[in-house]
Motif scaffolding. Structure first.
Motif, PDB file in Angstrom:
ATOM      1  N   PRO A  12      -8.589 132.439 -56.264  1.00 22.46           N
ATOM      2  CA  PRO A  12      -9.044 131.049 -56.450  1.00 22.46           C
ATOM      3  C   PRO A  12      -9.038 130.717 -57.939  1.00 22.46           C
ATOM      4  O   PRO A  12      -9.362 131.562 -58.764  1.00 22.46           O
ATOM      5  CB  PRO A  12     -10.472 131.053 -55.910  1.00 22.46           C
ATOM      6  CG  PRO A  12     -10.611 132.310 -55.128  1.00 22.46           C
ATOM      7  CD  PRO A  12      -9.593 133.283 -55.634  1.00 22.46           C
ATOM      8  N   GLY A  13      -8.665 129.505 -58.272  1.00 19.88           N
ATOM      9  CA  GLY A  13      -8.601 129.110 -59.675  1.00 19.88           C
ATOM     10  C   GLY A  13      -7.424 129.729 -60.393  1.00 19.88           C
ATOM     11  O   GLY A  13      -7.393 129.815 -61.608  1.00 19.88           O
ATOM     12  N   LYS A  26      -9.001 124.625 -63.128  1.00 19.31           N
ATOM     13  CA  LYS A  26      -8.640 124.463 -61.716  1.00 19.31           C
ATOM     14  C   LYS A  26      -9.823 124.030 -60.854  1.00 19.31           C
ATOM     15  O   LYS A  26      -9.641 123.477 -59.780  1.00 19.31           O
ATOM     16  CB  LYS A  26      -8.031 125.764 -61.157  1.00 19.31           C
ATOM     17  CG  LYS A  26      -6.658 126.085 -61.737  1.00 19.31           C
ATOM     18  CD  LYS A  26      -5.690 124.995 -61.360  1.00 19.31           C
ATOM     19  CE  LYS A  26      -4.288 125.245 -61.837  1.00 19.31           C
ATOM     20  NZ  LYS A  26      -3.407 124.120 -61.508  1.00 19.31           N
ATOM     21  N   GLU A  27     -11.043 124.291 -61.327  1.00 23.16           N
ATOM     22  CA  GLU A  27     -12.230 123.889 -60.571  1.00 23.16           C
ATOM     23  C   GLU A  27     -12.731 122.512 -60.997  1.00 23.16           C
ATOM     24  O   GLU A  27     -13.645 121.966 -60.391  1.00 23.16           O
ATOM     25  CB  GLU A  27     -13.343 124.936 -60.750  1.00 23.16           C
ATOM     26  CG  GLU A  27     -13.006 126.234 -60.039  1.00 23.16           C
ATOM     27  CD  GLU A  27     -13.971 127.369 -60.370  1.00 23.16           C
ATOM     28  OE1 GLU A  27     -14.788 127.212 -61.306  1.00 23.16           O
ATOM     29  OE2 GLU A  27     -13.877 128.416 -59.698  1.00 23.16           O
ATOM     30  N   HIS A  28     -12.131 121.944 -62.049  1.00 22.37           N
ATOM     31  CA  HIS A  28     -12.560 120.657 -62.592  1.00 22.37           C
ATOM     32  C   HIS A  28     -11.818 119.533 -61.871  1.00 22.37           C
ATOM     33  O   HIS A  28     -10.602 119.536 -61.786  1.00 22.37           O
ATOM     34  CB  HIS A  28     -12.268 120.621 -64.094  1.00 22.37           C
ATOM     35  CG  HIS A  28     -12.991 119.532 -64.813  1.00 22.37           C
ATOM     36  ND1 HIS A  28     -12.715 118.201 -64.622  1.00 22.37           N
ATOM     37  CD2 HIS A  28     -13.993 119.586 -65.723  1.00 22.37           C
ATOM     38  CE1 HIS A  28     -13.513 117.480 -65.390  1.00 22.37           C
ATOM     39  NE2 HIS A  28     -14.299 118.295 -66.063  1.00 22.37           N
ATOM     40  N   LYS A  59      -9.402 129.100 -64.633  1.00 23.22           N
ATOM     41  CA  LYS A  59     -10.286 128.905 -63.477  1.00 23.22           C
ATOM     42  C   LYS A  59     -11.152 127.660 -63.679  1.00 23.22           C
ATOM     43  O   LYS A  59     -11.325 126.847 -62.766  1.00 23.22           O
ATOM     44  CB  LYS A  59     -11.162 130.159 -63.318  1.00 23.22           C
ATOM     45  CG  LYS A  59     -11.933 130.241 -62.026  1.00 23.22           C
ATOM     46  CD  LYS A  59     -12.559 131.636 -61.923  1.00 23.22           C
ATOM     47  CE  LYS A  59     -13.213 131.871 -60.581  1.00 23.22           C
ATOM     48  NZ  LYS A  59     -14.331 131.004 -60.292  1.00 23.22           N
ATOM     49  N   THR A  60     -11.680 127.485 -64.886  1.00 19.63           N
ATOM     50  CA  THR A  60     -12.496 126.309 -65.202  1.00 19.63           C
ATOM     51  C   THR A  60     -11.677 125.026 -65.016  1.00 19.63           C
ATOM     52  O   THR A  60     -12.150 124.059 -64.420  1.00 19.63           O
ATOM     53  CB  THR A  60     -13.020 126.394 -66.654  1.00 19.63           C
ATOM     54  OG1 THR A  60     -13.762 127.595 -66.793  1.00 19.63           O
ATOM     55  CG2 THR A  60     -13.892 125.203 -67.000  1.00 19.63           C
ATOM     56  N   LYS A  94      -7.702 119.665 -62.151  1.00 20.82           N
ATOM     57  CA  LYS A  94      -7.188 120.668 -61.217  1.00 20.82           C
ATOM     58  C   LYS A  94      -5.732 120.462 -60.803  1.00 20.82           C
ATOM     59  O   LYS A  94      -5.077 121.395 -60.372  1.00 20.82           O
ATOM     60  CB  LYS A  94      -8.094 120.789 -59.999  1.00 20.82           C
ATOM     61  CG  LYS A  94      -8.129 119.570 -59.104  1.00 20.82           C
ATOM     62  CD  LYS A  94      -9.122 119.805 -57.973  1.00 20.82           C
ATOM     63  CE  LYS A  94      -9.197 118.614 -57.057  1.00 20.82           C
ATOM     64  NZ  LYS A  94     -10.280 118.776 -56.084  1.00 20.82           N
TER      65      LYS A  94
END
Length: 122
Positions: free
Chosen positions: A96-97, A70-72, A67-68, A76
């Protein structure tokens, strides 16, 4: 010739060895990491084309790391394939993520190669 770079993250060194041997035979450059603490730094330094990430990383949750990533903003777009002995991960792909795909342990070698090729071709 440019080799595609794969980062494999698993706290089981035997699994990392197997993944590295299989994928190097397929012509990929393989980096391995035995813990989740250094994933972001390793990705930042090496810009892998694909990340194979175990769900259970000795006290850390691979899903949170995914998740981290994919949110970066910088990371991502890198495909992430989660690896897990738990087979109920299909619902993970909807969140999400979420990872791009997942591979159940024990994994079939041809399935590993197929998923890696599919994600790198996407």
């Amino acid at each position: 010739m440019m080799f595609e770079k794969i980062l494999a993250v698993d706290d089981d060194s035997d699994i990392l060895d197997v993944i590295r041997i299989i994928l190097e035979q397929e012509g990929y450059e393989v980096l391995t990491l035995a813990n989740g603490n250094d994933v972001l730094e390793m990705v930042r330094q090496n810009s892998p084309d694909l990340i194979l990430l175990d769900v259970m990383l000795g006290g850390m949750d691979g899903r949170e790391i995914c998740k981290t990533l994919k949110e970066h903003e910088l990371f991502k777009k890198i495909p992430v394939v989660m690896i897990s002995a738990s087979h109920n991960l299909h619902n993970l792909l909807l969140k999400p993520g979420a990872p791009n795909d997942f591979l159940a342990k024990p994994f079939d070698i041809s399935n590993l190669i197929k998923i890696v090729r599919a994600q790198l071709a996407a």
